[in-house]
Design an enzyme around this catalytic site. Sequence first.
Site, PDB file in Angstrom:
ATOM      1  CG  ASP A 109      -8.833  -4.347  -2.515  1.00  0.00           C
ATOM      2  OD1 ASP A 109      -9.979  -4.204  -2.072  1.00  0.00           O
ATOM      3  OD2 ASP A 109      -8.258  -3.516  -3.229  1.00  0.00           O
TER       4      ASP A 109
ATOM      5  CG  HIS B 104      -2.060   0.930   1.121  1.00  0.00           C
ATOM      6  ND1 HIS B 104      -1.967   2.272   1.428  1.00  0.00           N
ATOM      7  CD2 HIS B 104      -3.327   0.713   0.708  1.00  0.00           C
ATOM      8  CE1 HIS B 104      -3.145   2.830   1.199  1.00  0.00           C
ATOM      9  NE2 HIS B 104      -3.978   1.929   0.763  1.00  0.00           N
TER      10      HIS B 104
HETATM   11  N1  ACO Z   1       4.168  -7.791  -4.717  1.00  0.00           N
HETATM   12  C1  ACO Z   1       5.520  -7.766  -4.872  1.00  0.00           C
HETATM   13  N2  ACO Z   1       6.290  -6.661  -4.753  1.00  0.00           N
HETATM   14  C2  ACO Z   1       5.654  -5.512  -4.469  1.00  0.00           C
HETATM   15  C3  ACO Z   1       4.253  -5.446  -4.273  1.00  0.00           C
HETATM   16  C4  ACO Z   1       3.502  -6.649  -4.417  1.00  0.00           C
HETATM   17  N3  ACO Z   1       2.179  -6.643  -4.252  1.00  0.00           N
HETATM   18  N4  ACO Z   1       3.897  -4.175  -3.993  1.00  0.00           N
HETATM   19  C5  ACO Z   1       5.034  -3.454  -4.002  1.00  0.00           C
HETATM   20  N5  ACO Z   1       6.090  -4.262  -4.285  1.00  0.00           N
HETATM   21  C6  ACO Z   1       7.506  -3.863  -4.307  1.00  0.00           C
HETATM   22  C7  ACO Z   1       7.825  -3.081  -5.571  1.00  0.00           C
HETATM   23  O1  ACO Z   1       8.259  -3.948  -6.608  1.00  0.00           O
HETATM   24  C8  ACO Z   1       8.921  -2.173  -5.076  1.00  0.00           C
HETATM   25  O2  ACO Z   1      10.114  -2.934  -4.993  1.00  0.00           O
HETATM   26  P1  ACO Z   1      11.548  -2.238  -5.306  1.00  0.00           P
HETATM   27  O3  ACO Z   1      11.725  -1.188  -4.240  1.00  0.00           O
HETATM   28  O4  ACO Z   1      12.514  -3.357  -5.219  1.00  0.00           O
HETATM   29  O5  ACO Z   1      11.431  -1.658  -6.677  1.00  0.00           O
HETATM   30  C9  ACO Z   1       8.519  -1.846  -3.654  1.00  0.00           C
HETATM   31  O6  ACO Z   1       7.723  -2.971  -3.241  1.00  0.00           O
HETATM   32  C10 ACO Z   1       7.677  -0.560  -3.522  1.00  0.00           C
HETATM   33  O7  ACO Z   1       6.547  -0.671  -4.403  1.00  0.00           O
HETATM   34  P2  ACO Z   1       5.945   0.540  -5.234  1.00  0.00           P
HETATM   35  O8  ACO Z   1       5.239  -0.011  -6.444  1.00  0.00           O
HETATM   36  O9  ACO Z   1       6.992   1.574  -5.441  1.00  0.00           O
HETATM   37  O10 ACO Z   1       4.899   1.080  -4.190  1.00  0.00           O
HETATM   38  P3  ACO Z   1       3.684   2.035  -4.503  1.00  0.00           P
HETATM   39  O11 ACO Z   1       3.385   2.746  -3.253  1.00  0.00           O
HETATM   40  O12 ACO Z   1       3.954   2.844  -5.725  1.00  0.00           O
HETATM   41  O13 ACO Z   1       2.492   1.018  -4.882  1.00  0.00           O
HETATM   42  C11 ACO Z   1       0.685  -0.484  -4.693  1.00  0.00           C
HETATM   43  C12 ACO Z   1       1.512   0.606  -4.007  1.00  0.00           C
HETATM   44  C13 ACO Z   1       0.218  -0.013  -6.082  1.00  0.00           C
HETATM   45  C14 ACO Z   1      -0.560  -0.787  -3.863  1.00  0.00           C
HETATM   46  C15 ACO Z   1       1.549  -1.759  -4.835  1.00  0.00           C
HETATM   47  O14 ACO Z   1       1.954  -2.228  -3.569  1.00  0.00           O
HETATM   48  C16 ACO Z   1       0.855  -2.864  -5.624  1.00  0.00           C
HETATM   49  O15 ACO Z   1       0.944  -2.895  -6.860  1.00  0.00           O
HETATM   50  N6  ACO Z   1       0.138  -3.807  -4.930  1.00  0.00           N
HETATM   51  C17 ACO Z   1      -0.602  -4.833  -5.583  1.00  0.00           C
HETATM   52  C18 ACO Z   1      -1.942  -4.273  -6.071  1.00  0.00           C
HETATM   53  C19 ACO Z   1      -2.923  -4.001  -4.943  1.00  0.00           C
HETATM   54  O16 ACO Z   1      -3.096  -4.813  -4.044  1.00  0.00           O
HETATM   55  N7  ACO Z   1      -3.622  -2.855  -5.018  1.00  0.00           N
HETATM   56  C20 ACO Z   1      -4.633  -2.468  -4.023  1.00  0.00           C
HETATM   57  C21 ACO Z   1      -4.197  -1.290  -3.242  1.00  0.00           C
HETATM   58  S1  ACO Z   1      -5.288  -0.954  -1.922  1.00  0.00           S
HETATM   59  C22 ACO Z   1      -6.598  -0.220  -2.619  1.00  0.00           C
HETATM   60  O17 ACO Z   1      -6.563   0.399  -3.639  1.00  0.00           O
HETATM   61  C23 ACO Z   1      -7.864  -0.366  -1.948  1.00  0.00           C
END
Ligand code: ACO
Length: 402
Positions: free
Chosen positions: A337, A279
Amino acid sequence: AIDIRSLYKELGYFTYDPGFMSTASCSSAITYIDGDEGVLMYRGYPIEQLAEHSTYLETCHLLLYGNLPSSDELSKFSRIIKEHSMLHEAIRRFYGGFRHDAHPMAIMVGVVGALSAFYHDNTDVHNPKHREISAHRLISKMPTIAAWSYKYATGQPFQYPDNNMGYTENFLKMMFSVPTEEYKPNPIFVRALDLILILHADHEQNASTSTVRLSGSSEANPFAAVSAGIASLWGPLHGGANEKVINMLEEIARTGDVNQYVKRAKDKDDPFRLMGFGHRVYKNYDPRAKIIRKMCHELLAELGAENQPLFDVALELERIATEDEYFVERKLYPNVDFYSGIILRAMGIPLNMFTVIFALARTVGWISHWNEMMDDPESRIGRPRQLYVGSAPREYVPIEQR
Ligand code: ACO
């Protein structure tokens, strides 16, 4: 007090902040999140207390008006919300224009946007009374619009709202009843869905709420602004994640290899992510996920074993991921979620309706933010700046010389 706006102008401040990682776009008194501690409060009330004691309609009152209602206020609010639950018959005909296999979220974007063509009285966005009527209409009509998008996809006759029922019961009835049978929603389904609606009702400046604020900042009408919010919510990185979580859990349950998926999620050459994990704001357990996980236990215990395998996979995934260095280092925990889809699926709600239910719940949050913004003397049209990285000035070349 410091006049931030003049100060920025004077200093010529300009910040580059893709994804608004650290830029506040507004001030707000609605929802508070402490992402490091895993705290969420609506108008100062901890989400855990609202989940335990409140109802969705009461929470709507809290978000919209800023206070928990007295019983008289709640009766009046419920009555008003019931009064607006019908849709104009011409809106009903809109549904027929969509392809039979249209995603219900596509229908939601279109139908909610179209409300502005039907309710064009009370359109002065600077008049609090007019705004209140739009807010009531949206909160009230959303269950009808959402349930009809499902009925259309299944080819069943649309069911009209039943104003003798509560908000959440009525939605379930419009979804699942057929004219030939009497329908009485299972009370545990009503409670579970009401809880999901409470937990999704607001979450401060997420992508869809920011979209509603930005669209509304041009003084666009609220139905159009909320329709833009629904479109934003649909994305798999936002509200679309609940649908993707179930796809992922089903796939894992089929193959039976949880570790393989954890490995893939860590592989930087593989675009796969654990859906429902991570998140932007929570760098701790999402408090909503904890509450929903508990409800999963209760609901599945009541319903029997059929949905248990999916829940078992989710619990195992959470266990492995929360001990794994990759997830621990990046502070990736289950988000709201991760478990909500298991509840919705166990209730017989089809996958493509999951994000629709999220949209229904979030409507009060969107409209409360829009209302707050319209009342805020500091508010003005949203207009982000950019860092130009394109070509330096160059001369136009006639086409025959290129
Ligand atoms: N699985 C694996 N790795 C992940 C995940 C995941 N679900 N989420 C983040 N990471 C990793 C990224 O690859 C990144 O790694 P790095 O630093 O080595 O490059 C690091 O964690 C940070 O992730 P970002 O994408 O920069 O974080 P951001 O804050 O931009 O994204 C998000 C947040 C979009 C929710 C992300 O965690 C994600 O894609 N999660 C899966 C989708 C999801 O569950 N969305 C629902 C969100 S809650 C809602 O809307 C109600």
